[in-house]
Design a protein around this motif. Structure first.
Motif, short mmCIF file in Angstrom:
data_model
loop_
_atom_site.label_atom_id
_atom_site.label_comp_id
_atom_site.label_asym_id
_atom_site.label_seq_id
_atom_site.Cartn_x
_atom_site.Cartn_y
_atom_site.Cartn_z
N ASP A 162 -11.82 7.91 15.31
CA ASP A 162 -12.39 9.26 15.21
C ASP A 162 -11.27 10.29 15.12
N LEU A 195 -16.62 4.59 11.90
CA LEU A 195 -16.06 5.91 11.66
C LEU A 195 -16.77 6.94 12.53
N THR A 227 -13.75 12.20 11.18
CA THR A 227 -13.02 11.23 10.37
C THR A 227 -13.17 11.55 8.88
N TRP A 279 -20.86 4.73 9.79
CA TRP A 279 -20.61 6.08 10.26
C TRP A 279 -21.42 6.28 11.54
N GLN A 294 -25.87 5.64 15.19
CA GLN A 294 -25.43 5.15 13.88
C GLN A 294 -26.14 5.97 12.82
N HIS A 316 -24.41 3.35 6.85
CA HIS A 316 -23.52 2.21 6.75
C HIS A 316 -23.32 1.81 5.31
#
Length: 315
Positions: free
Chosen positions: A28, A60, A64, A83, A91, A94
């Motif tokens: 991060d 991530l 980021t 992410w 979440q 992805h």
């Protein structure tokens, strides 16, 4: 001829197996770029080079930034990207799954599509809540009843331990602030757990919607897996956080709860445990190898046949 920049795409046989990789790396408040066959992670402390072929899933976090070239490399080496919120909590999206093999997904679909096999998996999920007890002869209705009684006992016991008034689980999805402090903490803890489980399911290439106990929702399997850990993780942490907040006069229960769950995830290596539990539930041996690329054509007689063949010339 234009000069090619960067390293060549690795050959399939050069890529480490999934079980040889570092399972998860969280980043991060950093910038991620590509340098040859590695990604570079740059933050206030400096630059770190990470060989991407050794990463299972790159998480991530907030703050980021990642370059297109870095994402290209991650995709070529079969590394999944998710992410997520702070330290893997929540979440959001992805990329491609870690394994390009569909065997785990096919196992999930096969088990959930057969009533007898689905019942077996559902019972295994309940058996994980009642270790050293035989639940094979219990019906789903009986198992739900026992699980409900177990959770009520957990709530009651923790409320007594931490000196918190408990009148049952009550919350409004669209009005978080209307809940009592303990119910707010429980909601935050559960959402954090859902986000973590979703990240693992996405990384393994499984369907979050094909549940065994839960059904009819695009996160049914997420709820199935998260329920295995609530009594151990999110519920106790919620009561502990609420007790501390009451003692200190703190109102930021949401942030406190997230941080405690984040620490638990890190200290207990919960992600690796979730992977093992899912493999066990789906009857996939931990040592089974999943190649980065596997594709066949389905055949009703020969089961699987090679792709990339012009079968008009064969028959």
């Amino acid at each position: 001829m234009q000069k090619k920049i960067g390293a060549d795409k690795p050959k399939l046989q050069q890529l480490p197996r999934i079980d040889d990789r570092v399972s998860f790396i969280y980043v991060d408040h950093a910038k991620i770029h590509r340098k040859d066959g590695a990604i570079t992670v740059t933050d206030a402390k400096g630059i770190v080079h990470i060989p991407v072929a050794m990463i299972g899933v790159l998480l991530l976090g907030p703050g980021t930034d990642i370059s297109h070239r870095a994402v290209q490399l991650l995709g070529e080496t079969g590394t999944s990207i998710c992410w997520v919120g702070e330290q893997g909590i929540r979440q959001y999206a992805h990329g491609r799954a870690l394994s390009h093999s569909s065997r785990l997904l096919e196992a999930q679909a096969r088990l959930v599509s057969n009533q007898r096999l689905r019942l077996n998996v559902a019972k295994k999920m309940y058996a994980m809540r009642f270790p050293n007890e035989d639940v094979d002869n219990l019906t789903m209705q009986q198992l739900r009843g026992r699980e409900g009684a177990r959770i009520r006992k957990v709530y009651s016991s923790l409320a007594k331990e931490y000196g918190i008034d408990w009148n049952g689980r009550e919350y409004k999805v669209d009005d978080f602030e209307s809940g009592t402090p303990i119910n707010q903490a429980l909601s935050v803890g559960n959402v954090a757990l859902y986000g973590l489980v979703y990240s693992v399911i996405a990384a393994l290439g499984l369907s979050p919607g094909l549940g065994f106990v839960h059904t009819g929702h695009d996160l049914s399997f997420v709820y199935d897996i998260a329920d295995l850990y609530k009594a151990e993780i999110s519920i106790p942490i919620a009561f502990e956080t609420t007790a501390i907040a009451m003692q200190d006069g703190t109102t930021d229960i949401e942030s406190m709860t997230r941080h405690k769950i984040r620490d638990f995830i890190y200290q207990t290596k919960l992600m690796e445990r979730i992977v093992r539990d899912i493999q066990n539930l789906l009857e996939v041996p931990e040592e089974e190898r999943f190649e980065t690329n596997q594709i066949y054509l389905w055949d009703d007689k020969e089961n699987l046949v090679k792709h990339g063949v012009n079968y008009g010339e064969v028959y």
